[in-house]
Design a protein around this motif. Structure first.
Motif, PDB file in Angstrom:
ATOM      1  N   LYS A   5       0.912  -1.222  -0.134  1.00 55.17           N
ATOM      2  CA  LYS A   5      -0.013   0.072  -0.004  1.00 55.17           C
ATOM      3  C   LYS A   5       1.030   1.386   0.042  1.00 55.17           C
ATOM      4  O   LYS A   5       1.931   1.381   0.910  1.00 55.17           O
ATOM      5  N   ASP A   6       0.582   2.253  -0.736  1.00 58.54           N
ATOM      6  CA  ASP A   6       1.297   3.483  -0.883  1.00 58.54           C
ATOM      7  C   ASP A   6       0.990   4.152   0.379  1.00 58.54           C
ATOM      8  O   ASP A   6      -0.318   4.478   0.664  1.00 58.54           O
ATOM      9  N   PRO A   7       1.966   4.656   1.273  1.00 54.83           N
ATOM     10  CA  PRO A   7       1.687   5.247   2.370  1.00 54.83           C
ATOM     11  C   PRO A   7       1.211   6.749   2.340  1.00 54.83           C
ATOM     12  O   PRO A   7       0.549   7.184   3.112  1.00 54.83           O
ATOM     13  N   ASN A   8       1.310   7.025   1.217  1.00 58.88           N
ATOM     14  CA  ASN A   8       0.862   8.544   0.865  1.00 58.88           C
ATOM     15  C   ASN A   8      -0.732   8.514   0.476  1.00 58.88           C
ATOM     16  O   ASN A   8      -1.250   9.760   0.111  1.00 58.88           O
ATOM     17  N   LYS A   9      -1.186   7.613   0.123  1.00 57.20           N
ATOM     18  CA  LYS A   9      -2.587   7.437  -0.278  1.00 57.20           C
ATOM     19  C   LYS A   9      -3.495   6.941   0.577  1.00 57.20           C
ATOM     20  O   LYS A   9      -3.352   5.873   1.430  1.00 57.20           O
ATOM     21  N   LEU A  10      -4.851   7.432   0.905  1.00 62.05           N
ATOM     22  CA  LEU A  10      -5.757   7.192   1.633  1.00 62.05           C
ATOM     23  C   LEU A  10      -6.445   5.718   1.142  1.00 62.05           C
ATOM     24  O   LEU A  10      -6.915   5.518   0.110  1.00 62.05           O
ATOM     25  N   TRP A  11      -6.581   4.834   2.367  1.00 61.80           N
ATOM     26  CA  TRP A  11      -7.100   3.526   1.995  1.00 61.80           C
ATOM     27  C   TRP A  11      -8.286   3.191   3.168  1.00 61.80           C
ATOM     28  O   TRP A  11      -8.090   3.620   4.339  1.00 61.80           O
ATOM     29  N   VAL A  12      -9.468   2.905   2.651  1.00 59.59           N
ATOM     30  CA  VAL A  12     -10.556   2.768   3.483  1.00 59.59           C
ATOM     31  C   VAL A  12     -10.737   1.244   3.302  1.00 59.59           C
ATOM     32  O   VAL A  12     -11.047   0.717   2.187  1.00 59.59           O
ATOM     33  N   ASN A  13     -11.148   0.558   4.347  1.00 61.87           N
ATOM     34  CA  ASN A  13     -11.237  -0.927   4.577  1.00 61.87           C
ATOM     35  C   ASN A  13     -12.861  -1.051   4.461  1.00 61.87           C
ATOM     36  O   ASN A  13     -13.568  -0.613   5.143  1.00 61.87           O
ATOM     37  N   THR A  14     -13.453  -1.276   3.219  1.00 64.51           N
ATOM     38  CA  THR A  14     -14.880  -1.255   3.022  1.00 64.51           C
ATOM     39  C   THR A  14     -15.568  -2.428   3.683  1.00 64.51           C
ATOM     40  O   THR A  14     -16.726  -2.374   3.858  1.00 64.51           O
ATOM     41  N   LYS A  15     -14.830  -3.698   3.979  1.00 69.37           N
ATOM     42  CA  LYS A  15     -15.565  -4.460   4.584  1.00 69.37           C
ATOM     43  C   LYS A  15     -16.238  -4.158   6.007  1.00 69.37           C
ATOM     44  O   LYS A  15     -16.937  -4.643   6.598  1.00 69.37           O
ATOM     45  N   LYS A  16     -15.179  -3.123   6.738  1.00 72.19           N
ATOM     46  CA  LYS A  16     -15.662  -2.806   8.087  1.00 72.19           C
ATOM     47  C   LYS A  16     -16.685  -1.724   8.011  1.00 72.19           C
ATOM     48  O   LYS A  16     -17.398  -1.573   9.001  1.00 72.19           O
ATOM     49  N   MET A  17     -17.075  -1.167   6.767  1.00 70.76           N
ATOM     50  CA  MET A  17     -18.138  -0.229   6.507  1.00 70.76           C
ATOM     51  C   MET A  17     -19.411  -0.767   6.480  1.00 70.76           C
ATOM     52  O   MET A  17     -20.475  -0.140   6.076  1.00 70.76           O
ATOM     53  N   GLN A  18     -19.526  -2.060   6.160  1.00 71.34           N
ATOM     54  CA  GLN A  18     -20.783  -2.629   5.866  1.00 71.34           C
ATOM     55  C   GLN A  18     -21.833  -2.479   7.234  1.00 71.34           C
ATOM     56  O   GLN A  18     -21.388  -2.602   8.205  1.00 71.34           O
TER      57      GLN A  18
END
Length: 82
Positions: A5-18
Protein backbone atom coordinates in the motif's frame (compact mmCIF):
# COMPACT_ATOMS: atom_id res chain seq x y z
CA UNK A 1 4.89 -10.81 -5.58
CA UNK A 2 2.72 -9.15 -2.97
CA UNK A 3 1.31 -5.70 -3.37
CA UNK A 4 2.16 -2.92 -0.97
CA UNK A 5 0.00 0.00 0.00
CA UNK A 6 1.21 3.46 -0.85
CA UNK A 7 1.68 5.29 2.49
CA UNK A 8 0.71 8.59 0.87
CA UNK A 9 -2.61 7.29 -0.41
CA UNK A 10 -5.73 7.17 1.75
CA UNK A 11 -7.12 3.64 2.01
CA UNK A 12 -10.48 2.63 3.50
CA UNK A 13 -11.37 -0.92 4.48
CA UNK A 14 -14.83 -1.28 2.98
CA UNK A 15 -15.53 -4.59 4.72
CA UNK A 16 -15.69 -2.80 8.06
CA UNK A 17 -18.07 -0.19 6.69
CA UNK A 18 -20.83 -2.67 5.85
CA UNK A 19 -24.02 -2.23 7.83
CA UNK A 20 -24.41 -4.93 10.47
CA UNK A 21 -27.44 -5.76 12.54
CA UNK A 22 -26.31 -5.10 16.10
CA UNK A 23 -28.61 -6.28 18.86
CA UNK A 24 -30.30 -3.55 20.93
CA UNK A 25 -28.61 -0.73 19.00
CA UNK A 26 -31.84 1.28 18.69
CA UNK A 27 -32.49 0.98 22.42
CA UNK A 28 -28.95 2.07 23.29
CA UNK A 29 -29.17 5.07 20.97
CA UNK A 30 -32.56 6.00 22.48
CA UNK A 31 -31.14 5.77 25.99
CA UNK A 32 -28.12 7.92 25.09
CA UNK A 33 -30.31 10.52 23.35
CA UNK A 34 -32.58 10.69 26.39
CA UNK A 35 -29.63 11.06 28.76
CA UNK A 36 -28.24 13.91 26.66
CA UNK A 37 -31.63 15.60 26.45
CA UNK A 38 -32.21 15.29 30.22
CA UNK A 39 -28.71 16.47 31.15
CA UNK A 40 -27.64 12.95 32.21
CA UNK A 41 -30.31 12.52 34.88
CA UNK A 42 -31.09 8.84 34.53
CA UNK A 43 -34.23 9.09 36.70
CA UNK A 44 -35.95 10.93 33.84
CA UNK A 45 -35.16 8.17 31.29
CA UNK A 46 -36.96 5.27 32.94
CA UNK A 47 -38.88 4.27 29.80
CA UNK A 48 -35.77 4.04 27.66
CA UNK A 49 -33.92 2.21 30.42
CA UNK A 50 -36.67 -0.40 30.76
CA UNK A 51 -36.78 -1.00 26.99
CA UNK A 52 -33.00 -1.41 26.93
CA UNK A 53 -33.12 -3.83 29.88
CA UNK A 54 -35.88 -5.84 28.18
CA UNK A 55 -33.88 -6.06 24.96
CA UNK A 56 -30.72 -7.12 26.79
CA UNK A 57 -32.62 -9.77 28.78
CA UNK A 58 -34.15 -11.09 25.55
CA UNK A 59 -30.73 -11.26 23.91
CA UNK A 60 -29.28 -13.10 26.93
CA UNK A 61 -32.02 -15.74 26.74
CA UNK A 62 -31.65 -16.18 22.99
CA UNK A 63 -29.78 -19.39 22.10
CA UNK A 64 -26.28 -18.90 20.77
CA UNK A 65 -25.73 -19.63 17.10
CA UNK A 66 -24.01 -22.84 16.22
CA UNK A 67 -20.52 -23.09 14.79
CA UNK A 68 -19.85 -20.90 11.82
CA UNK A 69 -17.58 -21.40 8.86
CA UNK A 70 -14.92 -19.30 10.61
CA UNK A 71 -14.92 -21.71 13.54
CA UNK A 72 -14.31 -24.65 11.24
CA UNK A 73 -11.62 -22.84 9.26
CA UNK A 74 -9.76 -21.95 12.46
CA UNK A 75 -10.06 -25.53 13.67
CA UNK A 76 -8.69 -26.88 10.39
CA UNK A 77 -5.87 -24.33 10.47
CA UNK A 78 -4.87 -25.47 13.95
CA UNK A 79 -4.96 -29.11 12.85
CA UNK A 80 -2.78 -28.35 9.81
CA UNK A 81 -0.12 -26.68 11.98
CA UNK A 82 0.36 -29.86 14.05
Amino acid sequence: MGTTKDPNKLWVNTKKMQRRNIACMEEVMGMLACLKKCNFEDARCIGERSSLDACLNFQAQKPKSSSTINHHLQRLSRMAKR
